[in-house]
Enzyme design. Structure first.
Site, short mmCIF file in Angstrom:
data_model
loop_
_atom_site.label_atom_id
_atom_site.label_comp_id
_atom_site.label_asym_id
_atom_site.label_seq_id
_atom_site.Cartn_x
_atom_site.Cartn_y
_atom_site.Cartn_z
N GLU A 185 -2.54 -1.56 -2.11
CA GLU A 185 -1.29 -2.04 -1.53
C GLU A 185 -0.19 -1.02 -1.78
O GLU A 185 -0.25 -0.26 -2.75
CB GLU A 185 -0.93 -3.40 -2.15
CG GLU A 185 0.33 -4.06 -1.63
CD GLU A 185 0.30 -4.32 -0.14
OE1 GLU A 185 0.86 -3.48 0.58
OE2 GLU A 185 -0.28 -5.33 0.31
N ASP A 192 -1.68 4.62 0.00
CA ASP A 192 -2.22 4.43 1.35
C ASP A 192 -3.74 4.24 1.24
O ASP A 192 -4.44 5.10 0.69
CB ASP A 192 -1.89 5.66 2.20
CG ASP A 192 -2.32 5.52 3.65
OD1 ASP A 192 -3.25 4.76 3.94
OD2 ASP A 192 -1.74 6.21 4.50
N ASP A 195 -1.25 -5.39 9.85
CA ASP A 195 -0.16 -5.27 10.83
C ASP A 195 -0.77 -5.14 12.22
O ASP A 195 -1.56 -4.23 12.48
CB ASP A 195 0.68 -4.04 10.51
CG ASP A 195 2.01 -4.04 11.26
OD1 ASP A 195 2.03 -4.48 12.44
OD2 ASP A 195 3.01 -3.60 10.68
N LYS A 246 3.08 -3.62 20.11
CA LYS A 246 3.50 -2.80 21.24
C LYS A 246 2.41 -1.79 21.59
O LYS A 246 1.83 -1.15 20.71
CB LYS A 246 4.80 -2.07 20.92
CG LYS A 246 6.00 -3.01 20.74
CD LYS A 246 7.26 -2.23 20.44
CE LYS A 246 8.45 -3.17 20.27
NZ LYS A 246 9.70 -2.43 19.96
N ASP A 298 -4.14 -13.25 13.07
CA ASP A 298 -3.64 -14.35 13.90
C ASP A 298 -3.16 -13.83 15.24
O ASP A 298 -2.53 -14.55 16.01
CB ASP A 298 -2.49 -15.08 13.19
CG ASP A 298 -1.27 -14.20 12.99
OD1 ASP A 298 -1.45 -12.98 12.79
OD2 ASP A 298 -0.14 -14.70 13.04
N THR A 305 -4.30 -17.33 2.92
CA THR A 305 -3.20 -16.53 2.40
C THR A 305 -1.87 -17.20 2.76
O THR A 305 -1.81 -18.10 3.61
CB THR A 305 -3.21 -15.11 3.00
OG1 THR A 305 -2.89 -15.19 4.40
CG2 THR A 305 -4.59 -14.46 2.85
N GLU A 306 -0.80 -16.75 2.12
CA GLU A 306 0.52 -17.29 2.44
C GLU A 306 0.88 -17.01 3.90
O GLU A 306 1.44 -17.85 4.60
CB GLU A 306 1.56 -16.69 1.50
CG GLU A 306 1.36 -17.11 0.05
CD GLU A 306 2.38 -16.49 -0.88
OE1 GLU A 306 3.48 -16.16 -0.41
OE2 GLU A 306 2.09 -16.34 -2.08
N PHE A 307 0.54 -15.82 4.37
CA PHE A 307 0.81 -15.46 5.76
C PHE A 307 0.03 -16.36 6.70
O PHE A 307 0.54 -16.78 7.75
CB PHE A 307 0.44 -13.99 6.00
CG PHE A 307 0.84 -13.49 7.36
CD1 PHE A 307 2.07 -12.88 7.56
CD2 PHE A 307 0.00 -13.63 8.46
CE1 PHE A 307 2.45 -12.42 8.81
CE2 PHE A 307 0.37 -13.18 9.71
CZ PHE A 307 1.60 -12.57 9.88
#
Length: 250
Positions: free
Chosen positions: A111, A138, A161, A165, A197, A229-231
């Site tokens: 992370e 990274d 992520d 776009k 998601d 997960t929280e997300f």
């Protein structure tokens, strides 16, 4: 190295978020980083030596009392356990839960978001998760330099992520030739487990992974051992479907 691979190395797959931390997270990071974080290096690291050795105490006495039934004893002598890497663990709640349920496996969370690192450090210390370590760097650099080919038993990529776009699709983690690097790190029989998601990203990621040499799709839906997960909970509250991708290394 191909021209495409060289260009990919220059493109970040994550957003540089603020490293602002709460006072508690700062304290945990300052006191616990040397105990549980593996410094990034440009050579392959001996993960068996790391996980089979006790973590040197570094937190103030009494700052993190042992939970009931657990002590701060040294990690037991062990044979090298299978290594599972999670790329981008966020705040680390699912990471800690998986490691706690599987003490026979070694887990490495990668992370760059320091607030999340601070929170996971506290969980590791409080729950005495000797089978979990962190690298703050990274993830693609880590896979290129620190993880030997055909090493990993598994790769977890939960809610990367989506870069929605079109002009940013080249930044996606699950995008060739990056997926070739992910596959290279897996041992034969190892798995890659990705969750998102974002429906369009799930479809494109499945296509990219299916085109990646040595990876085979194993569609079985959600794995019951993966905690939310929280997300993920936030996405479900907002009505977004969760898409699971599971591939096996031949």
């Amino acid at each position: 190295m191909t021209n495409d691979s060289a260009r990919m190395r220059k493109v970040l797959t994550f957003t540089r978020r603020s490293n602002r931390m709460t006072a508690c997270q700062k304290r945990d990071y300052q006191h616990l980083a040397s105990r549980w974080i593996i410094p990034y290096q440009n050579t392959v690291f001996d993960y068996a030596a790391v996980f089979c050795s006790p973590a040197a105490p570094s937190a103030p006495a009494g700052a993190f009392p042992a939970p009931q039934g657990k002590t701060d004893a040294v990690a037991p002598a062990c044979a090298p356990a299978p290594l599972v890497v999670e790329i981008g663990f966020g705040m680390g709640s699912a990471t800690a839960a998986i490691a706690a349920r599987n003490p026979h496996l070694s887990y490495l969370g990668i992370e760059v978001y320091r607030a999340g690192i601070g929170r996971l450090l506290r969980k590791i210390e409080a729950e005495r998760l000797h089978n979990l370590r962190i690298i703050e760097h990274d993830a693609l650099d880590v896979l290129r330099t620190m993880i030997a080919p055909q090493t990993l038993a598994g790769l977890h990529i939960f809610f990367p992520d989506p870069w929605p776009k079109t002009r940013h699709h080249k930044r996606r983690l699950l995008y060739r030739p990056r997926t070739d690097l992910l596959a290279r790190a897996l041992a034969p029989g190892g798995y890659l487990y990705a969750v998102t998601d974002w429906a369009e990203y799930a479809r494109r990621a499945q296509e990219e992974l299916a085109r990646t040499p040595s990876l085979t799709w194993a569609p079985q839906g959600a794995r019951p051992w993966r905690p939310a997960t929280e997300f993920e909970r936030k996405a479900q509250t907002q009505g977004r479907a969760i898409h699971e991708l599971f591939f096996i290394k031949a």
